[in-house]
Design a protein around this motif. Structure first.
Motif, PDB file in Angstrom:
ATOM      1  N   ASP A 242      12.709 -12.367  -7.333  1.00 39.51           N
ATOM      2  CA  ASP A 242      12.459 -11.305  -8.318  1.00 39.51           C
ATOM      3  C   ASP A 242      10.966 -11.047  -8.474  1.00 39.51           C
ATOM      4  OD1 ASP A 242      15.172 -11.159  -8.675  1.00 39.51           O
ATOM      5  OD2 ASP A 242      15.186 -12.408 -10.482  1.00 39.51           O
ATOM      6  N   LYS A 243      10.182 -12.118  -8.433  1.00 40.33           N
ATOM      7  CA  LYS A 243       8.731 -11.972  -8.543  1.00 40.33           C
ATOM      8  C   LYS A 243       8.177 -11.158  -7.378  1.00 40.33           C
ATOM      9  CE  LYS A 243       4.476 -14.723  -8.403  1.00 40.33           C
ATOM     10  NZ  LYS A 243       3.934 -16.101  -8.276  1.00 40.33           N
ATOM     11  N   LYS A 244       8.632 -11.466  -6.185  1.00 41.09           N
ATOM     12  CA  LYS A 244       8.157 -10.733  -5.014  1.00 41.09           C
ATOM     13  C   LYS A 244       8.569  -9.266  -5.083  1.00 41.09           C
ATOM     14  CE  LYS A 244       8.002 -14.695  -1.886  1.00 41.09           C
ATOM     15  NZ  LYS A 244       8.509 -15.290  -0.623  1.00 41.09           N
ATOM     16  N   ILE A 245       9.787  -9.019  -5.588  1.00 36.96           N
ATOM     17  CA  ILE A 245      10.228  -7.632  -5.724  1.00 36.96           C
ATOM     18  C   ILE A 245       9.361  -6.878  -6.730  1.00 36.96           C
ATOM     19  CG2 ILE A 245      12.149  -6.193  -6.510  1.00 36.96           C
ATOM     20  CD1 ILE A 245      14.045  -8.297  -5.386  1.00 36.96           C
ATOM     21  N   ALA A 246       9.056  -7.541  -7.867  1.00 39.19           N
ATOM     22  CA  ALA A 246       8.208  -6.905  -8.879  1.00 39.19           C
ATOM     23  C   ALA A 246       6.808  -6.640  -8.343  1.00 39.19           C
ATOM     24  CB  ALA A 246       8.141  -7.786 -10.129  1.00 39.19           C
ATOM     25  N   GLN A 247       6.267  -7.601  -7.584  1.00 43.92           N
ATOM     26  CA  GLN A 247       4.933  -7.403  -6.998  1.00 43.92           C
ATOM     27  C   GLN A 247       4.954  -6.250  -6.000  1.00 43.92           C
ATOM     28  OE1 GLN A 247       4.016 -11.264  -5.359  1.00 43.92           O
ATOM     29  NE2 GLN A 247       3.163 -12.033  -7.281  1.00 43.92           N
ATOM     30  N   ALA A 248       6.012  -6.157  -5.237  1.00 44.70           N
ATOM     31  CA  ALA A 248       6.098  -5.061  -4.265  1.00 44.70           C
ATOM     32  C   ALA A 248       6.177  -3.712  -4.967  1.00 44.70           C
ATOM     33  CB  ALA A 248       7.320  -5.269  -3.373  1.00 44.70           C
ATOM     34  N   LYS A 249       6.952  -3.653  -6.066  1.00 37.82           N
ATOM     35  CA  LYS A 249       7.041  -2.398  -6.808  1.00 37.82           C
ATOM     36  C   LYS A 249       5.711  -2.039  -7.460  1.00 37.82           C
ATOM     37  CE  LYS A 249      12.003  -2.590  -7.795  1.00 37.82           C
ATOM     38  NZ  LYS A 249      13.039  -2.647  -8.848  1.00 37.82           N
ATOM     39  N   ALA A 250       4.993  -3.050  -8.014  1.00 38.26           N
ATOM     40  CA  ALA A 250       3.679  -2.795  -8.613  1.00 38.26           C
ATOM     41  C   ALA A 250       2.686  -2.300  -7.574  1.00 38.26           C
ATOM     42  CB  ALA A 250       3.160  -4.066  -9.287  1.00 38.26           C
ATOM     43  N   GLU A 251       2.737  -2.907  -6.404  1.00 41.99           N
ATOM     44  CA  GLU A 251       1.842  -2.462  -5.335  1.00 41.99           C
ATOM     45  C   GLU A 251       2.183  -1.042  -4.907  1.00 41.99           C
ATOM     46  OE1 GLU A 251      -1.216  -2.615  -2.599  1.00 41.99           O
ATOM     47  OE2 GLU A 251      -0.719  -3.973  -4.251  1.00 41.99           O
ATOM     48  N   GLU A 252       3.466  -0.712  -4.921  1.00 41.74           N
ATOM     49  CA  GLU A 252       3.869   0.646  -4.576  1.00 41.74           C
ATOM     50  C   GLU A 252       3.330   1.650  -5.602  1.00 41.74           C
ATOM     51  OE1 GLU A 252       8.010   3.201  -3.879  1.00 41.74           O
ATOM     52  OE2 GLU A 252       8.061   1.070  -4.403  1.00 41.74           O
ATOM     53  N   ARG A 253       3.422   1.296  -6.903  1.00 40.91           N
ATOM     54  CA  ARG A 253       2.904   2.197  -7.943  1.00 40.91           C
ATOM     55  C   ARG A 253       1.388   2.332  -7.837  1.00 40.91           C
ATOM     56  NH1 ARG A 253       6.809  -0.670 -11.068  1.00 40.91           N
ATOM     57  NH2 ARG A 253       5.185  -2.027 -11.889  1.00 40.91           N
ATOM     58  N   ARG A 254       0.679   1.217  -7.550  1.00 36.44           N
ATOM     59  CA  ARG A 254      -0.776   1.290  -7.409  1.00 36.44           C
ATOM     60  C   ARG A 254      -1.172   2.184  -6.236  1.00 36.44           C
ATOM     61  NH1 ARG A 254      -4.938  -0.374  -4.674  1.00 36.44           N
ATOM     62  NH2 ARG A 254      -3.573  -1.281  -3.095  1.00 36.44           N
ATOM     63  N   ALA A 255      -0.457   2.039  -5.129  1.00 35.59           N
ATOM     64  CA  ALA A 255      -0.759   2.864  -3.970  1.00 35.59           C
ATOM     65  C   ALA A 255      -0.517   4.345  -4.270  1.00 35.59           C
ATOM     66  CB  ALA A 255       0.088   2.413  -2.776  1.00 35.59           C
ATOM     67  N   MET A 256       0.537   4.628  -5.029  1.00 33.52           N
ATOM     68  CA  MET A 256       0.807   6.020  -5.391  1.00 33.52           C
ATOM     69  C   MET A 256      -0.282   6.570  -6.311  1.00 33.52           C
ATOM     70  SD  MET A 256       4.951   5.899  -5.970  1.00 33.52           S
ATOM     71  CE  MET A 256       4.956   7.618  -6.482  1.00 33.52           C
ATOM     72  N   ALA A 257      -0.777   5.712  -7.251  1.00 36.00           N
ATOM     73  CA  ALA A 257      -1.851   6.150  -8.153  1.00 36.00           C
ATOM     74  C   ALA A 257      -3.130   6.428  -7.376  1.00 36.00           C
ATOM     75  CB  ALA A 257      -2.091   5.090  -9.222  1.00 36.00           C
ATOM     76  N   MET A 264      -6.488  14.397  -6.189  1.00 30.60           N
ATOM     77  CA  MET A 264      -7.183  15.168  -7.227  1.00 30.60           C
ATOM     78  C   MET A 264      -8.661  15.328  -6.891  1.00 30.60           C
ATOM     79  SD  MET A 264      -5.349  13.539 -10.595  1.00 30.60           S
ATOM     80  CE  MET A 264      -6.307  14.557 -11.715  1.00 30.60           C
ATOM     81  N   ARG A 265      -9.266  14.264  -6.349  1.00 32.83           N
ATOM     82  CA  ARG A 265     -10.675  14.378  -5.946  1.00 32.83           C
ATOM     83  C   ARG A 265     -10.838  15.401  -4.833  1.00 32.83           C
ATOM     84  NH1 ARG A 265     -13.020   8.145  -5.754  1.00 32.83           N
ATOM     85  NH2 ARG A 265     -12.933   7.763  -8.033  1.00 32.83           N
ATOM     86  N   ALA A 266      -9.907  15.416  -3.926  1.00 33.30           N
ATOM     87  CA  ALA A 266      -9.982  16.409  -2.858  1.00 33.30           C
ATOM     88  C   ALA A 266      -9.891  17.824  -3.420  1.00 33.30           C
ATOM     89  CB  ALA A 266      -8.869  16.161  -1.852  1.00 33.30           C
ATOM     90  N   GLU A 267      -9.060  17.993  -4.454  1.00 33.04           N
ATOM     91  CA  GLU A 267      -8.962  19.308  -5.074  1.00 33.04           C
ATOM     92  C   GLU A 267     -10.269  19.698  -5.773  1.00 33.04           C
ATOM     93  OE1 GLU A 267      -5.644  19.156  -7.648  1.00 33.04           O
ATOM     94  OE2 GLU A 267      -4.126  19.105  -6.047  1.00 33.04           O
ATOM     95  N   VAL A 268     -10.925  18.688  -6.433  1.00 32.31           N
ATOM     96  CA  VAL A 268     -12.212  18.961  -7.095  1.00 32.31           C
ATOM     97  C   VAL A 268     -13.265  19.361  -6.067  1.00 32.31           C
ATOM     98  CG1 VAL A 268     -14.088  17.924  -8.408  1.00 32.31           C
ATOM     99  CG2 VAL A 268     -11.732  17.496  -9.067  1.00 32.31           C
ATOM    100  N   VAL A 269     -13.303  18.598  -4.944  1.00 28.09           N
ATOM    101  CA  VAL A 269     -14.300  18.925  -3.901  1.00 28.09           C
ATOM    102  C   VAL A 269     -14.034  20.312  -3.344  1.00 28.09           C
ATOM    103  CG1 VAL A 269     -15.094  18.271  -1.594  1.00 28.09           C
ATOM    104  CG2 VAL A 269     -14.708  16.508  -3.336  1.00 28.09           C
ATOM    105  N   ALA A 270     -12.743  20.615  -3.174  1.00 21.89           N
ATOM    106  CA  ALA A 270     -12.412  21.944  -2.659  1.00 21.89           C
ATOM    107  C   ALA A 270     -12.829  23.039  -3.647  1.00 21.89           C
ATOM    108  CB  ALA A 270     -10.912  22.023  -2.378  1.00 21.89           C
ATOM    109  N   ALA A 271     -12.631  22.750  -4.945  1.00 20.82           N
ATOM    110  CA  ALA A 271     -13.040  23.734  -5.956  1.00 20.82           C
ATOM    111  C   ALA A 271     -14.561  23.891  -5.995  1.00 20.82           C
ATOM    112  CB  ALA A 271     -12.529  23.318  -7.329  1.00 20.82           C
ATOM    113  N   GLU A 272     -15.321  22.785  -5.882  1.00 22.47           N
ATOM    114  CA  GLU A 272     -16.791  22.858  -5.866  1.00 22.47           C
ATOM    115  C   GLU A 272     -17.278  23.614  -4.642  1.00 22.47           C
ATOM    116  OE1 GLU A 272     -18.139  18.888  -6.061  1.00 22.47           O
ATOM    117  OE2 GLU A 272     -17.876  18.694  -8.250  1.00 22.47           O
ATOM    118  N   ALA A 273     -16.552  23.507  -3.517  1.00 24.76           N
ATOM    119  CA  ALA A 273     -16.957  24.227  -2.307  1.00 24.76           C
ATOM    120  C   ALA A 273     -16.811  25.733  -2.483  1.00 24.76           C
ATOM    121  CB  ALA A 273     -16.141  23.739  -1.119  1.00 24.76           C
ATOM    122  N   GLU A 274     -15.960  26.147  -3.407  1.00 21.93           N
ATOM    123  CA  GLU A 274     -15.767  27.578  -3.638  1.00 21.93           C
ATOM    124  C   GLU A 274     -16.865  28.193  -4.515  1.00 21.93           C
ATOM    125  OE1 GLU A 274     -13.551  29.577  -2.358  1.00 21.93           O
ATOM    126  OE2 GLU A 274     -12.623  27.981  -1.154  1.00 21.93           O
TER     127      GLU A 274
END
Length: 329
Positions: A242-257, A264-274
Motif C-alpha cells: 500500500d505504501k508503494k502504491i501511495a508513493q507511486a500515486k503521489a509521484e504521478e500527481r507531482r509529475a502532473m503538477a 503555463m510557463r510556456a503560455e506566458v513565454v508565448a504571450a510575452e513573445a507577442e
C-alpha cells in the motif's frame, strides 16, 4: 611306444568328454534332489540348460519349499523365473506367510514380485507393522500462526491390495494434507497445542488408507513447533505494498503538477513573445507614438536598474551600528 601315446590320447579325450558332460548336466544338483526327496529328473535339469534357465535357482528354492511343507512344482518356479521374477524371494515369502498363518497363494506372491514390490518385506510388514515418519508439515491456523507438525504413522501391509495399491509416499502425502486441513480449521494455534490428538482423530477419520497397499493402524503426533507469525508477515507485506502504491500515486500527481507548471510557463513565454509584435503593429497603425515607445523603454530600464540595486543590496554584508564600531573616531 605307439600304444602308450594312443592310451594317453584316449584318456585325455575321455576327461574332456566327462568335463563337458558334467558342465552341461548338473549331476551334483540331481544327486541333491534325490537326497532331499524332490522328484526332478536328470532330463528336466538338462532341459533347463537348454531353456537358458539356471538349474540352481529353480532346484534349491524347490527343495526349500518341499522341506517347509509347501507343494510346488518345477514348472511354476521355472515360469516365474523366465518372467523375470525372483524365485528364491517368493519361496521365502510363502514360507514366512505359512509360519504366520497368512493365506498367501503362489500366484499372489508371484504377482506381487513381478509388480516390482518386495514380497518378503510385505509379508514381514504384515506380521510386524512398520512406522514411517513424516517430515515437518507446515500448517497455519486461523490466527495466522504457523505450526510445524511431525507425525509417526504405523502401517501394516495389505497383501490383497499390494498389487496396484499406492505406496508409502502417497500415505505420507495424505497424512500431511490431513494435518494442514486440521490445523487450518482451528481458530487458534493454542487449540492444537493443547489437544494434539485432535489431529490424529481427524486424519484417521478421513480413511487415508483407501486404495493404498497399507492399512493405517495409528497416527501419533511426535512433535509440534511454533513457527512464524504468517498473519503479521502478510499484514506487513500488504502495508508495504500500500505504501508503494501511495508513493507511486503521489509521484504521478507531482509529475502532473510539474507538467502543468511548465505548460503555463510556456503560455506566458508565448504571450510575452507577442508583445513586440503588438507594439510594432501599433506603431505601424499609428496607435502608439514614438515618444510613448521611448517612455515605455525608460520605464523598463528604470525597473531593471531598481531590481539590480535591490539584488546587490541583499548580497552586501550587514554593517553594525556606529556605537558598536570600536574604530569610530
Amino acid at each position: 611306444m605307439d600304444g602308450l601315446i594312443t592310451t594317453i590320447i584316449i584318456f585325455v579325450v575321455a576327461i574332456l568328454v566327462i568335463s563337458i558332460f558334467l558342465s552341461f548336466v548338473p549331476l551334483g544338483l540331481w544327486i541333491s534332489t534325490l537326497a532331499a526327496g524332490v522328484k526332478v529328473s536328470i532330463f528336466n535339469l538338462v532341459g533347463m540348460r537348454l531353456r537358458r534357465v539356471t538349474p540352481t535357482k529353480i532346484v534349491l528354492p524347490l527343495i526349500k519349499s518341499t522341506k517347509a511343507g509347501i507343494n510346488m512344482n518345477v514348472n511354476q518356479l521355472e515360469a516365474h523365473y523366465l518372467a523375470g521374477g525372483n524365485v528364491d524371494k517368493v519361496i521365502d515369502a510363502l514360507i514366512a506367510a505359512q509360519r504366520a498363518s497368512i493365506d498367501l497363494p503362489f500366484e499372489k506372491a508371484a504377482a506381487i514380485d513381478l509388480a516390482g514390490r518386495d514380497v518378503l518385506e510385505a509379508v514381514k510388514m504384515s506380521v510386524n507393522p512398520k512406522v514411517i515418519e513424516t517430515p515437518n508439515v507446515s500448517a497455519v491456523s486461523k490466527d495466522g500462526i504457523e505450526l510445524l507438525v511431525k507425525a509417526r504413522v504405523t502401517v501394516r501391509a495389505n497383501l490383497e491390495r499390494l498389487v496396484g495399491g499406492a505406496g508409502e509416499t502417497t500415505i505420507l502425502a495424505r497424512v500431511g494434507e490431513g494435518i494442514v486441513t486440521t490445523v487450518g480449521s482451528s481458530e487458534a494455534h493454542k487449540e492444537v497445542l493443547e489437544n494434539p490428538d485432535k489431529i490424529s482423530q481427524t486424519v484417521l477419520n478421513k480413511g487415508l488408507d483407501a486404495g493404498s497397499a497399507f492399512e493405517i493402524l495409528s497416527i501419533d503426533i511426535a512433535d509440534i513447533d511454533v513457527g512464524r507469525n504468517i498473519g503479521a508477515q502478510l499484514q506487513t507485506l500488504q502495508a508495504e505494498a500500500d505504501k508503494k502504491i501511495a508513493q507511486a500515486k503521489a509521484e504521478e500527481r507531482r509529475a502532473m503538477a510539474v507538467a502543468k507548471e511548465q505548460e503555463m510557463r510556456a503560455e506566458v513565454v508565448a504571450a510575452e513573445a507577442e508583445v513586440p509584435r503588438a507594439m510594432a503593429q501599433a506603431l505601424r497603425e499609428g496607435k502608439l507614438g514614438i515618444m510613448d515607445y521611448y517612455d515605455m523603454q525608460n520605464v523598463i530600464s528604470d525597473t531593471n536598474m531598481r531590481n539590480s540595486i535591490s539584488k546587490s543590496g541583499k548580497d552586501k554584508p550587514s554593517i553594525g551600528n556606529e556605537k558598536d564600531n570600536p574604530n569610530k573616531g
